[in-house]
Design an enzyme around this catalytic site. Structure first.
Site, PDB file in Angstrom:
ATOM      1  N   PRO A 101       0.929  -1.315   0.113  1.00  0.00           N
ATOM      2  CA  PRO A 101       0.056  -0.167  -0.031  1.00  0.00           C
ATOM      3  C   PRO A 101       0.730   1.557   0.186  1.00  0.00           C
ATOM      4  O   PRO A 101       0.270   2.271  -0.252  1.00  0.00           O
ATOM      5  CB  PRO A 101      -0.701  -0.132   1.227  1.00  0.00           C
ATOM      6  CG  PRO A 101      -0.110  -1.124   2.097  1.00  0.00           C
ATOM      7  CD  PRO A 101       0.592  -1.969   1.259  1.00  0.00           C
ATOM      8  N   GLU A 128       1.982  -8.201   8.882  1.00  0.00           N
ATOM      9  CA  GLU A 128       2.144  -6.933   9.020  1.00  0.00           C
ATOM     10  C   GLU A 128       3.056  -6.286   7.787  1.00  0.00           C
ATOM     11  O   GLU A 128       3.269  -5.279   7.814  1.00  0.00           O
ATOM     12  CB  GLU A 128       2.848  -6.460  10.163  1.00  0.00           C
ATOM     13  CG  GLU A 128       1.744  -6.452  11.251  1.00  0.00           C
ATOM     14  CD  GLU A 128       0.611  -5.411  11.141  1.00  0.00           C
ATOM     15  OE1 GLU A 128       0.924  -4.246  10.649  1.00  0.00           O
ATOM     16  OE2 GLU A 128      -0.509  -5.881  11.349  1.00  0.00           O
ATOM     17  N   ARG A 166      -3.985  -7.748 -20.537  1.00  0.00           N
ATOM     18  CA  ARG A 166      -5.003  -7.240 -21.752  1.00  0.00           C
ATOM     19  C   ARG A 166      -4.414  -6.174 -22.609  1.00  0.00           C
ATOM     20  O   ARG A 166      -4.955  -5.886 -23.619  1.00  0.00           O
ATOM     21  CB  ARG A 166      -6.180  -6.633 -20.927  1.00  0.00           C
ATOM     22  CG  ARG A 166      -6.002  -5.703 -20.048  1.00  0.00           C
ATOM     23  CD  ARG A 166      -7.627  -5.232 -19.231  1.00  0.00           C
ATOM     24  NE  ARG A 166      -8.580  -4.624 -20.156  1.00  0.00           N
ATOM     25  CZ  ARG A 166      -9.373  -5.128 -20.579  1.00  0.00           C
ATOM     26  NH1 ARG A 166      -9.743  -6.291 -20.456  1.00  0.00           N
ATOM     27  NH2 ARG A 166      -9.973  -4.241 -21.469  1.00  0.00           N
ATOM     28  N   ASP A 181     -10.958   1.725 -24.067  1.00  0.00           N
ATOM     29  CA  ASP A 181     -11.261   1.597 -22.538  1.00  0.00           C
ATOM     30  C   ASP A 181     -10.624   2.755 -21.905  1.00  0.00           C
ATOM     31  O   ASP A 181     -10.331   3.623 -22.407  1.00  0.00           O
ATOM     32  CB  ASP A 181     -10.348   0.573 -21.962  1.00  0.00           C
ATOM     33  CG  ASP A 181     -10.776  -0.852 -22.052  1.00  0.00           C
ATOM     34  OD1 ASP A 181     -12.007  -0.906 -22.513  1.00  0.00           O
ATOM     35  OD2 ASP A 181      -9.995  -2.033 -21.998  1.00  0.00           O
TER      36      ASP A 181
HETATM   37  N1  SAM Z   1       1.452  -2.979   7.541  1.00  0.00           N
HETATM   38  C1  SAM Z   1       1.290  -2.415   6.164  1.00  0.00           C
HETATM   39  C2  SAM Z   1       1.271  -1.190   5.996  1.00  0.00           C
HETATM   40  O1  SAM Z   1       0.204  -0.462   6.487  1.00  0.00           O
HETATM   41  O2  SAM Z   1       1.717  -0.460   5.031  1.00  0.00           O
HETATM   42  C3  SAM Z   1       0.261  -3.286   5.401  1.00  0.00           C
HETATM   43  C4  SAM Z   1       0.556  -4.966   5.439  1.00  0.00           C
HETATM   44  S1  SAM Z   1      -0.742  -5.693   4.555  1.00  0.00           S
HETATM   45  C5  SAM Z   1      -1.891  -6.184   5.809  1.00  0.00           C
HETATM   46  C6  SAM Z   1      -0.124  -7.126   4.191  1.00  0.00           C
HETATM   47  C7  SAM Z   1       0.369  -6.917   2.503  1.00  0.00           C
HETATM   48  O3  SAM Z   1      -0.829  -6.883   1.790  1.00  0.00           O
HETATM   49  C8  SAM Z   1       1.457  -6.119   2.386  1.00  0.00           C
HETATM   50  O4  SAM Z   1       2.809  -6.658   2.586  1.00  0.00           O
HETATM   51  C9  SAM Z   1       1.160  -5.944   0.718  1.00  0.00           C
HETATM   52  O5  SAM Z   1       1.992  -6.949   0.205  1.00  0.00           O
HETATM   53  C10 SAM Z   1      -0.277  -6.388   0.547  1.00  0.00           C
HETATM   54  N2  SAM Z   1      -1.026  -5.090   0.468  1.00  0.00           N
HETATM   55  C11 SAM Z   1      -1.951  -4.470   1.348  1.00  0.00           C
HETATM   56  N3  SAM Z   1      -2.568  -3.497   0.959  1.00  0.00           N
HETATM   57  C12 SAM Z   1      -2.079  -3.272  -0.574  1.00  0.00           C
HETATM   58  C13 SAM Z   1      -2.390  -2.310  -1.409  1.00  0.00           C
HETATM   59  N4  SAM Z   1      -3.145  -1.403  -1.415  1.00  0.00           N
HETATM   60  N5  SAM Z   1      -1.726  -2.454  -2.826  1.00  0.00           N
HETATM   61  C14 SAM Z   1      -0.995  -3.733  -2.986  1.00  0.00           C
HETATM   62  N6  SAM Z   1      -0.458  -4.605  -1.721  1.00  0.00           N
HETATM   63  C15 SAM Z   1      -0.979  -4.390  -0.633  1.00  0.00           C
END
Ligand code: SAM
Length: 258
Positions: A101, A128, A166, A181
């Site tokens: 994220p 996490e 795609r 698109d």
């Molecule tokens: N503690 C982290 C933070 O707040 O930045 C979030 C961890 S999340 C619970 C677990 C995993 O989900 C991350 O390591 C990532 O690989 C994936 N993930 C979560 N949100 C994402 C997003 N918006 N885009 C891409 N991957 C995401």
């Protein structure tokens, strides 16, 4: 010709996905446009599970976080070994992309750039997240699919694969063409209609049945501009409209107000 592999004829893309859920990943991905691209070999997806590279009896891939607090963090060593395994089996050096994220948000323009690469290694975090030392030492880029937090990177990696697949020439057939698109030219797509021509919920706009291709293209352009103005003014603000587009938008706005 018959025996020539499909890959030599059109561009293909390979994704190596590092995930704790390889079977679920491959099962979930394998349908529709991407499923067809996988079957034809236009897209290749290989999964590697860091759990297969653990050395302890419990096959641990996560540990408690230093400094206290809730949650677990993915261990450094199984990830390093999983990555080394991927690198050893692929010929072309690919960037390691962590789904996170905290990464740059995937856009259609970004997807278009990424789709020009021959391969990507996608790392799906869980818990996490990942020990920061792995991110600092081995991750080339972080990619987010939006400003919200998922439980794992798998859905994000699937979004990336779908959005890129795609765009590969030959993956979509003519009727599915990605050119019209949303976002491909900075605007949202125009509305589409199919049978029945008339219904209690409204009729198909007359212009779409007139057979005049220029008039239909003009109407579609106006609807695209109008939809973007109504739903995503932020996108419109980034564009410099040509004189003819500005005129079409003004026409849409007039009819909308009327
Ligand atoms: N503690 C982290 C933070 O707040 O930045 C979030 C961890 S999340 C619970 C677990 C995993 O989900 C991350 O390591 C990532 O690989 C994936 N993930 C979560 N949100 C994402 C997003 N918006 N885009 C891409 N991957 C995401």
């Amino acid at each position: 010709m018959r025996d020539q592999p499909f890959q030599t004829l059109i561009p293909t893309m390979r994704f190596d996905v590092i995930t704790l859920f390889p079977e679920e990943f491959l099962r979930t991905l394998n349908f529709g446009v991407v499923g067809r691209a996988l079957a034809r070999g236009q897209v290749q997806v290989e999964c590697v599970n860091p759990r297969d590279f653990t050395t302890d009896a419990y096959r641990r891939v996560d540990e408690r976080v230093y400094g206290g607090g809730p949650g677990m963090v993915m261990l450094l060593d199984p990830l390093k070994l999983a990555l080394a395994h991927v690198r050893a089996r692929t010929e072309v050096p690919a960037k390691l992309t962590l789904l996170s994220p905290q990464g740059a948000t995937l856009t259609q323009a970004h997807a278009r750039d990424l789709s020009l690469r021959p391969s990507m290694i996608l790392l799906c975090g869980r818990y996490e997240g990942i020990d920061q030392r792995f991110i600092d030492g081995y991750v080339d880029e972080e990619l987010s699919i939006g400003d919200y937090v998922l439980s794992g990177g798998e859905l994000g990696a699937m979004v990336v694969i779908d959005a890129l697949a795609r765009l590969l020439p030959g993956v979509l057939n003519k009727s599915e063409s990605a050119e019209q698109d949303s976002f491909s030219d900075g605007l949202l797509d125009c509305p589409h209609y199919t049978r029945p021509e008339k219904s209690a919920d409204g009729d198909v706009p007359e212009i779409l049945k007139c057979g005049n291709h220029a008039a239909i293209a003009r109407w579609r352009r106006m609807q695209s501009l109008g939809a973007t103005w109504q739903k995503r003014p932020d996108l419109l603000a980034q564009l410099t409209l040509s004189k003819s587009d500005a005129k079409l938008l003004a026409e849409f706005q007039m009819s909308f107000k009327a």
